[in-house]
Design an enzyme around this catalytic site. Sequence first.
Site, mmCIF file in Angstrom:
data_model
loop_
_atom_site.group_PDB
_atom_site.id
_atom_site.type_symbol
_atom_site.label_atom_id
_atom_site.label_comp_id
_atom_site.label_asym_id
_atom_site.label_seq_id
_atom_site.Cartn_x
_atom_site.Cartn_y
_atom_site.Cartn_z
ATOM 1 N N ARG A 192 -4.701 -1.287 -5.664
ATOM 2 C CA ARG A 192 -3.478 -1.586 -4.915
ATOM 3 C C ARG A 192 -3.108 -3.071 -5.011
ATOM 4 N NH1 ARG A 192 -1.284 0.819 -0.151
ATOM 5 N NH2 ARG A 192 -3.231 1.950 0.208
ATOM 6 N N THR A 193 -4.083 -3.953 -4.763
ATOM 7 C CA THR A 193 -3.810 -5.391 -4.763
ATOM 8 C C THR A 193 -3.363 -5.870 -6.138
ATOM 9 O OG1 THR A 193 -5.451 -5.716 -3.016
ATOM 10 C CG2 THR A 193 -4.784 -7.661 -4.255
ATOM 11 N N GLU A 194 -4.046 -5.406 -7.181
ATOM 12 C CA GLU A 194 -3.691 -5.814 -8.548
ATOM 13 C C GLU A 194 -2.270 -5.399 -8.895
ATOM 14 O OE1 GLU A 194 -8.146 -5.613 -10.603
ATOM 15 O OE2 GLU A 194 -6.874 -3.824 -10.540
ATOM 16 N N ASP A 260 -15.322 0.545 -12.447
ATOM 17 C CA ASP A 260 -15.892 0.931 -13.747
ATOM 18 C C ASP A 260 -16.229 2.418 -13.764
ATOM 19 O OD1 ASP A 260 -15.778 -1.760 -14.490
ATOM 20 O OD2 ASP A 260 -17.818 -2.155 -13.787
#
EC number: 2.7.1.167
Length: 461
Positions: A192-194, A260
């Site tokens: 979300r932040t990215e 990952d």
Amino acid sequence: MKKILVIGDLIADYYLWGKSERLSPEAPVPVLEVQRESKNLGGAANVANNLISLKAKVFLCGVVGDDLEGEHFISALKARGIDASGILIDKTRCTTLKTRIIAQNQQIARVDKEIKDPLNADLRKKLLDFFTEKIQEIDGVILSDYNKGVLDFELTQAMIALANQHHKLILCDPKGKDYSKYSHASLITPNRTELEHALHLKLDSHANLSKALQILKETYHIAMPLVTLSEQGIAFLEKGELVNCPTIAKEVYDVTGAGDTVIASLTLSLLESMSLKDACEFANAAAAVVVGKMGSALASLEEIALILNQTHPKILSLEKLLETLDQQKIIFTNGCFDLLHKGHASYLQKAKALGDILIVGLNSDASIKRLKGDKRPIVSEKDRAFLLASLSCVDYVVVFEEDTPIKLIQALKPDILVKGADYLNKEVIGSEFAKETHLMEFEEGYSTSAIIEKIKRTCND
């Protein structure tokens, strides 16, 4: 076994574990009494390690420094069965090392040793040459970008173009704010932040989430736009509509490496021809396993299966059910049980009263589609099974894929086979394998079809 090429930033994860019960007299900082140390493969290598845990064949491509950490790193890759022939030595940099300090199972500090400069032209050419050499051999590609200098714009775009040229699935775990770097990838996995930073858009509503994913699709030509939402799961677009796959994690101890795990499990799922929704559910289950452990943990197929199947203890496979039953009067009935209603519950309560153990055979989603058409079922088999298992009168639920439950009945050989009274003067499938067949009256005024029609009328009014 699927063959997957992973390219990206390689990181050595080093952990100092211990306890901290006092502050240093030299400065107001905690003192760690080290009790043990551990080393893990991080960054793109953690993606590769996750794929190995999921039974894939993995080729890893990246750079390490000309140092002891780099030597140990390559040895660790080989020990895990990861093909390290694409690992290059960069004499101008150190191997990226992240040291995490853990006290009482809580991370209290991290120390990073790294050089983020872009690779020189010679190393970039060698990486692209390795990629070009392997592209026909492999099934899919993961670009694991930690913004440490390996995946610059030009190299990333060259690899995406080559993958598309050879019709290979290519997924990217992005970093930075310029998502044109990943344009034309099959799928990217920003959190979300990215994604907020990249698009300068607050993802605080369904409308904005949908808008952000549309931008990824239309502006950056991402075939399967997706965003991970931490405890809210994964959101993606399906036929232009926003779909949310909720998280499965019950307890979160450490989110290190969870991204990952998500991209590794998504890649493998899609290569196994799963739908994007099913792939997201699989990835959520894998993430639920790793966040329940400390450090850059791994999820095995067995652990993921346990998470996916932990819907209700009454929902069993036929094999497990046969192991469980023990000299009791067995009642068997079956059906679709789509939109569970009072008539269903009453029918099952009466069936249970005929014996000791009531087993319900449940048509799978695929089975119902064949019998009733593409618009059914309304409720998924997983949810239908859970609702049935939640009824106190139901002892076990077994989902079957066939059009009829004949295999179940033949294996169980129930004492009483229960069917609806509408089977009077009709053949009851499987009756030859039961000691007795009982036709049960339905409660009047209740049916799934009637509920569907009522909903349609209400929506039209």
